[in-house]
Design an enzyme around this catalytic site. Structure first.
Site, PDB file in Angstrom:
ATOM      1  N   TYR A   1       0.866  -1.176   0.000  1.00 46.72           N
ATOM      2  CA  TYR A   1       0.000   0.000   0.000  1.00 46.72           C
ATOM      3  C   TYR A   1       0.908   1.233   0.000  1.00 46.72           C
ATOM      4  O   TYR A   1       1.534   1.550   1.008  1.00 46.72           O
ATOM      5  CB  TYR A   1      -0.890  -0.019   1.242  1.00 46.72           C
TER       6      TYR A   1
ATOM      7  N   LYS B   1      -0.167  -1.101  -4.724  1.00 48.58           N
ATOM      8  CA  LYS B   1      -1.275  -0.151  -4.857  1.00 48.58           C
ATOM      9  C   LYS B   1      -0.642   1.230  -4.929  1.00 48.58           C
ATOM     10  O   LYS B   1      -0.161   1.761  -3.937  1.00 48.58           O
ATOM     11  CB  LYS B   1      -2.229  -0.244  -3.676  1.00 48.58           C
TER      12      LYS B   1
END
Length: 299
Positions: A134, A162
């Site tokens: 992330y 991501k």
């Protein structure tokens, strides 16, 4: 797991007193899958991960696993302070049936590049689950840059990033540095068309919670290179997509779900439900999108 498609970051449904609303959560997960998402991510930041106890997180994953019923992959967000706590959480989530992790950097310490590499390598060694990094340096101050990814390329459990740096050039920089070693997902709603044009394979989306059918349609059009068809839908949804980038995205997206299909809008303190001018403004954006989508459907 196939790292392609729309993977909504699922909101954790709560009652007005802050308790878990597991039936509402299961309904929302089923709704997402029925409308075509490729995977679901429970306990993301949007799912108020850090506001839940480990027992509550276990309840969320157990209930979601039952609702998913093997139809799509189920990932869990992982947001911890220490390496030890992150490793323990990874093992717990694996036992609870998670099929992958969307892993934050340490949420209480701004690690440098060497420390960031070590954090993700240690996490990869803690379980057998594949990991999506992330990357949100705007919110967490830690940037998983292409040179960090190059240092993680020899860690097979790390398979995806991501990308939420806000710099659309980063997608190409990752591919130039690492080739196809990592799947690259768009991590912010109001850059999905641009990201798809640059070759991302997936989208971790917030507003898909409210409009799964439309967001899957938008992603599929973009991935197919049908941008003439995608642009009108993207322009229609972009004012609502901008809500995904605000510090109050949890409240904003839950309010969108509430208006679209009656989901509970309640949040866990210190977050508070929207009120006054702010609620009126956000509500107007959402209602406008609802009205325009109805107009498209009727045309």
């Amino acid at each position: 797991m196939t790292w392609r498609g729309v993977f909504p970051a699922v909101t954790t449904k709560l009652k007005q007193d802050g308790a878990l609303d597991l039936p509402a959560l299961q309904h929302s997960v089923d709704r997402l899958i029925v409308h075509g998402v490729s995977g679901v991510i429970l306990l993301p930041m949007l799912g108020e991960n850090a506001s839940l106890s480990m027992d509550e997180r276990a309840q969320v994953l157990t209930a979601a696993k039952e609702a998913v019923a093997g139809r799509v992959p189920m990932l869990s967000g992982l947001a911890e302070v220490s390496t030890h706590a992150a490793a323990e959480a990874a093992r717990t989530y694996e036992k609870l049936g998670a099929e992958g992790l969307m892993a934050f950097p340490s949420i209480a310490y701004k690690s440098d590049k060497r420390e960031t590499v070590k954090w993700y390598k240690d996490l990869a060694a803690a379980s057998s689950l594949p990991i999506m990094i992330y990357n949100n340096p705007i919110a967490y101050g830690v940037d998983a840059t292409p040179d960090i990814l190059e240092q993680l390329a020899d860690t097979p459990e790390i398979v995806c990033i991501k990308e939420e740096s806000g710099d659309i050039r980063r997608v190409t920089d990752i591919y130039n540095a690492c080739g196809d070693r990592f799947a690259v997902f768009c991590g912010v709603d109001d850059l999905i068309l641009e990201s798809a044009a640059l070759g991302v394979t997936g989208w971790v989306s917030g507003m898909t919670n409210a409009w799964p059918e439309e967001c899957v349609r938008l992603f599929d059009l973009c991935r197919a290179g049908r941008f003439e068809e995608a642009r009108p839908l993207y322009r229609l949804l972009t004012p609502a997509f901008h809500l995904d980038t605000h510090v109050k995205l949890v409240q904003y997206i839950k309010l969108a779900e509430h208006f679209v299909y009656g989901a509970p809008e309640w949040v866990r303190a210190p977050r508070l439900p929207l009120e006054g001018e702010e609620r009126a403004h956000v509500g107007a954006v959402i209602r406008d999108a609802i009205a325009q989508l109805r107009g498209r459907a009727a045309a």
